[in-house]
Design an enzyme around this catalytic site. Structure first.
Site, PDB file in Angstrom:
ATOM      1  N   HIS A  40       0.824  -1.203   0.000  1.00  0.00           N
ATOM      2  CA  HIS A  40       0.000   0.000   0.000  1.00  0.00           C
ATOM      3  C   HIS A  40       0.860   1.256   0.000  1.00  0.00           C
ATOM      4  O   HIS A  40       1.624   1.495   0.945  1.00  0.00           O
ATOM      5  CB  HIS A  40      -0.894  -0.029   1.240  1.00  0.00           C
ATOM      6  CG  HIS A  40      -1.874   1.080   1.344  1.00  0.00           C
ATOM      7  ND1 HIS A  40      -1.948   1.906   2.443  1.00  0.00           N
ATOM      8  CD2 HIS A  40      -2.835   1.509   0.493  1.00  0.00           C
ATOM      9  CE1 HIS A  40      -2.917   2.778   2.279  1.00  0.00           C
ATOM     10  NE2 HIS A  40      -3.471   2.567   1.098  1.00  0.00           N
ATOM     11  N   HIS A  82      -0.882  10.803  -2.006  1.00  0.00           N
ATOM     12  CA  HIS A  82      -2.201  10.367  -1.577  1.00  0.00           C
ATOM     13  C   HIS A  82      -3.159  11.522  -1.346  1.00  0.00           C
ATOM     14  O   HIS A  82      -4.293  11.514  -1.826  1.00  0.00           O
ATOM     15  CB  HIS A  82      -2.102   9.535  -0.296  1.00  0.00           C
ATOM     16  CG  HIS A  82      -3.439   9.112   0.231  1.00  0.00           C
ATOM     17  ND1 HIS A  82      -4.152   9.860   1.151  1.00  0.00           N
ATOM     18  CD2 HIS A  82      -4.207   8.030  -0.044  1.00  0.00           C
ATOM     19  CE1 HIS A  82      -5.299   9.262   1.411  1.00  0.00           C
ATOM     20  NE2 HIS A  82      -5.357   8.144   0.711  1.00  0.00           N
TER      21      HIS A  82
END
Length: 291
Positions: A40, A82
């Site tokens: 991730h 992100h």
């Protein structure tokens, strides 16, 4: 048959199957293999998320798949980050103190390249930079890894789907080898994924979320994976997803996120998921392989 009727029938049948299935067995996904493990934002428990260092850390741990997030700068370049702002993972407040709220879209690529994207994580990563998508793809390619690419906040960046595909194409990621086994594009936006599928039907796509079984026939027309939060699913739901055929003629798959505890990894593997997205991919891999 009407989609709702299909869903109801599928749920009833698979619910009965689920009762008979031993949920403690780590049978994995459709093929019965242990689930894939996806790093991730790179191996982000060990290096600053979404940086080249995080890709390297995943490679050091022999993690084949990495996940990242794509945003767009003021001058139209794609960067791997992100959040839609730069505050959390860079020193933007120090370098540009008068530029609040420090949104990615308000900074040029050159300005973002000046920022330290590593010191927040640890002093050994001081000077780490926010990579462009091109830089990120080249690092993933260097390690012969595979990429789960998330189009982040597409409503903020009109046309980002076409632009992302252009960069992927320019970097050699849209040939048969890559689109067949090494690339998946995902988003929380169904419209964004539908657009990717329309623009480049050969690319596998994933929808981030936990749609109801009744909604799955619609999603299956333009996506190949349904990727939910790990706490939102059950054995029956995963089996229901698998019962539908995705856009490329194979059963819909399920990648669950974000799983860092061994107990959670074993639980979702027991549900039959096909992939597990984790900040600690090596620990999760050990948990699902050892059972």
């Amino acid at each position: 048959m009407h989609a709702r009727a299909i869903a109801a029938t599928t749920t009833a049948l698979l619910g009965a199957v689920a009762v008979l299935m031993p949920t403690s067995a780590l049978a994995g996904g459709i093929g019965g293999e242990p689930p894939l493990v996806i790093a991730h934002r790179g191996a982000s428990a060990y290096a600053p998320e979404n940086t080249l260092a995080a890709v390297d850390e995943a490679a050091e741990r022999d993690i084949e798949w990495v996940e990242n997030d794509v945003q767009r700068t003021k001058d139209g370049e794609l960067v791997v980050l992100h959040d839609d702002n730069l505050r959390r993972t860079t020193d933007v407040e120090e370098v540009f103190p008068d530029r609040a709220p420090w949104k990615v879209k308000d900074f040029t690529t050159a300005e973002i390249a000046r920022l330290d994207a590593g010191s927040w994580f640890g002093p050994e990563y001081a000077g780490t930079r926010v990579p462009t998508l091109e830089q990120y793809l080249r690092r993933v390619e260097r390690h012969h890894q595979k990429l789960l690419l998330e189009i982040k906040n597409p409503v903020l960046y009109p046309g980002i789907e076409q632009q992302t595909l252009k960069v992927l194409g320019n970097e050699g990621w849209l040939d048969r080898k890559h689109v067949g086994t090494r690339l998946i594009v995902q988003s929380f936006s169904a419209d964004s994924i539908r657009t990717v599928h329309a623009l480049k039907p050969s690319v596998r796509t994933g929808f981030l979320g936990t749609p109801s079984v009744a909604e799955l026939p619609a999603y299956s027309e333009f996506t190949d994976l349904i990727n939910p939060s790990h706490g939102s699913i059950s054995t029956g739901w995963v089996a229901a997803v698998h019962a539908f055929t995705g856009a490329h003629g194979s059963p819909l798959e399920v990648f669950a996120w974000t799983v860092d505890k061994a107990s959670d990894a074993r639980r979702v593997a027991g549900y039959g998921v096909d992939g597990i997205i984790s900040n600690k991919p090596d620990a999760v891999r050990e948990a699902v392989q050892d059972g």
